[in-house]
Design an enzyme around this catalytic site. Structure first.
Site, PDB file in Angstrom:
ATOM      1  N   ARG A  62      67.745 -38.051  38.074  1.00  6.31           N
ATOM      2  CA  ARG A  62      67.544 -37.693  36.656  1.00  6.31           C
ATOM      3  C   ARG A  62      68.544 -38.506  35.797  1.00  6.31           C
ATOM      4  O   ARG A  62      68.061 -38.707  34.580  1.00  6.31           O
ATOM      5  CB  ARG A  62      67.695 -36.165  36.236  1.00  6.31           C
ATOM      6  N   GLU A  99      79.369 -26.334  46.768  1.00  2.00           N
ATOM      7  CA  GLU A  99      79.855 -24.820  46.916  1.00  2.00           C
ATOM      8  C   GLU A  99      79.770 -24.836  48.518  1.00  2.00           C
ATOM      9  O   GLU A  99      80.576 -23.992  49.102  1.00  2.00           O
ATOM     10  CB  GLU A  99      78.803 -24.095  46.199  1.00  2.00           C
TER      11      GLU A  99
HETATM   12  P1  AMP Z   1      78.137 -30.696  39.020  1.00  2.00           P
HETATM   13  O1  AMP Z   1      78.367 -31.956  40.100  1.00  2.00           O
HETATM   14  O2  AMP Z   1      78.262 -29.418  39.512  1.00  2.00           O
HETATM   15  O3  AMP Z   1      78.436 -31.006  37.553  1.00  2.00           O
HETATM   16  O4  AMP Z   1      76.456 -30.802  38.942  1.00  2.00           O
HETATM   17  C1  AMP Z   1      75.792 -31.860  38.104  1.00  2.00           C
HETATM   18  C2  AMP Z   1      74.654 -32.458  39.223  1.00  2.00           C
HETATM   19  O5  AMP Z   1      73.634 -31.584  39.610  1.00  2.00           O
HETATM   20  C3  AMP Z   1      73.629 -33.117  37.911  1.00  2.00           C
HETATM   21  O6  AMP Z   1      73.337 -34.329  38.686  1.00  2.00           O
HETATM   22  C4  AMP Z   1      72.722 -32.300  37.836  1.00  2.00           C
HETATM   23  O7  AMP Z   1      71.411 -32.966  37.790  1.00  2.00           O
HETATM   24  C5  AMP Z   1      72.484 -30.968  39.185  1.00  2.00           C
HETATM   25  N1  AMP Z   1      72.472 -29.679  38.424  1.00  2.00           N
HETATM   26  C6  AMP Z   1      73.583 -28.899  38.591  1.00  2.00           C
HETATM   27  N2  AMP Z   1      73.395 -27.804  38.207  1.00  2.00           N
HETATM   28  C7  AMP Z   1      72.262 -27.753  37.654  1.00  2.00           C
HETATM   29  C8  AMP Z   1      71.398 -26.764  36.820  1.00  2.00           C
HETATM   30  N3  AMP Z   1      71.574 -25.510  36.555  1.00  2.00           N
HETATM   31  N4  AMP Z   1      70.284 -27.307  36.522  1.00  2.00           N
HETATM   32  C9  AMP Z   1      69.698 -28.504  36.548  1.00  2.00           C
HETATM   33  N5  AMP Z   1      70.508 -29.563  37.145  1.00  2.00           N
HETATM   34  C10 AMP Z   1      71.560 -28.955  37.602  1.00  2.00           C
END
Ligand code: AMP
Length: 178
Positions: A62, A99
């Site tokens: 995305r 996780e």
């Molecule tokens: P993080 O590495 O934990 O910051 O997760 C970010 C990535 O996971 C991004 O590429 C987002 O597209 C996806 N992502 C994580 N949590 C969500 C959520 N609650 N809703 C949509 N996409 C998420």
């Protein structure tokens, strides 16, 4: 309706997707609405137009959707950071913990010119692991990350703090905070 109210109204919470306990922020309605999509791209561009950005990195998948029009409008190149096995040339790669298990991201080794100023773009900043990994790849390829830009930040997961710990001094710009 203000631009941020418009954006917020076009993001839908989907409970228990893709796994139980997760509230997925679905940006599909925002992307499908010209006014909301253009407001989002315009806001990213307006914030970074004077930052001398040479390349905009989009994180699969995305992140690509926002990064590509932002790159076009900023007069910058677009560089994809991708999941393993998608890029045909020699790559740098980095792993980061989820996780459960881990993710790996790659970038082409020759994606940047030395010293390129790079903006890293994604849709959602959650724990910050994905954006931090993308920044490591940019740095490994010899370029400089000058900013992170996301459509929305899930503040309760402290992604900005995690990014600041690993990449101090690089600003994080979120159009919306939850
Ligand atoms: P993080 O590495 O934990 O910051 O997760 C970010 C990535 O996971 C991004 O590429 C987002 O597209 C996806 N992502 C994580 N949590 C969500 C959520 N609650 N809703 C949509 N996409 C998420």
């Amino acid at each position: 309706m203000s631009p941020s109210e418009l954006l917020r109204s076009r993001i839908v919470d989907v409970l228990d997707f893709p796994t139980p306990g997760v509230v997925f922020k679905d940006i599909s309605p925002l992307l499908a609405d010209h006014d909301a999509f253009s407001a989002a791209v315009d806001a990213v561009v307006a914030h970074h137009v004077d930052h001398g950005v040479d390349k905009v990195v989009g994180i699969e998948a995305r992140g690509f959707i926002l990064a590509a029009p932002a790159a076009y409008r900023l007069g910058a190149g677009f560089v994809p950071v991708r999941k393993p096995g998608k890029l045909p040339g020699p790559t740098h790669e980095t792993a980061y913990a989820l996780e459960y298990g881990q993710n790996v991201l790659q970038v082409h080794r020759d994606a940047f010119s030395p010293g390129d100023r790079v903006l890293v773009v994604d849709d959602v900043l959650a724990t910050g692991g994905t954006a931090a990994a993308a920044a490591r790849l940019v740095q490994a390829a010899g370029a400089e990350v000058v900013g992170f830009s996301v459509l929305l930040e899930l503040g309760f997961l402290s992604g900005s703090a995690a990014l600041a710990a690993e990449h101090p001094g690089i600003p994080v710009h979120a159009l919306l905070a939850y």
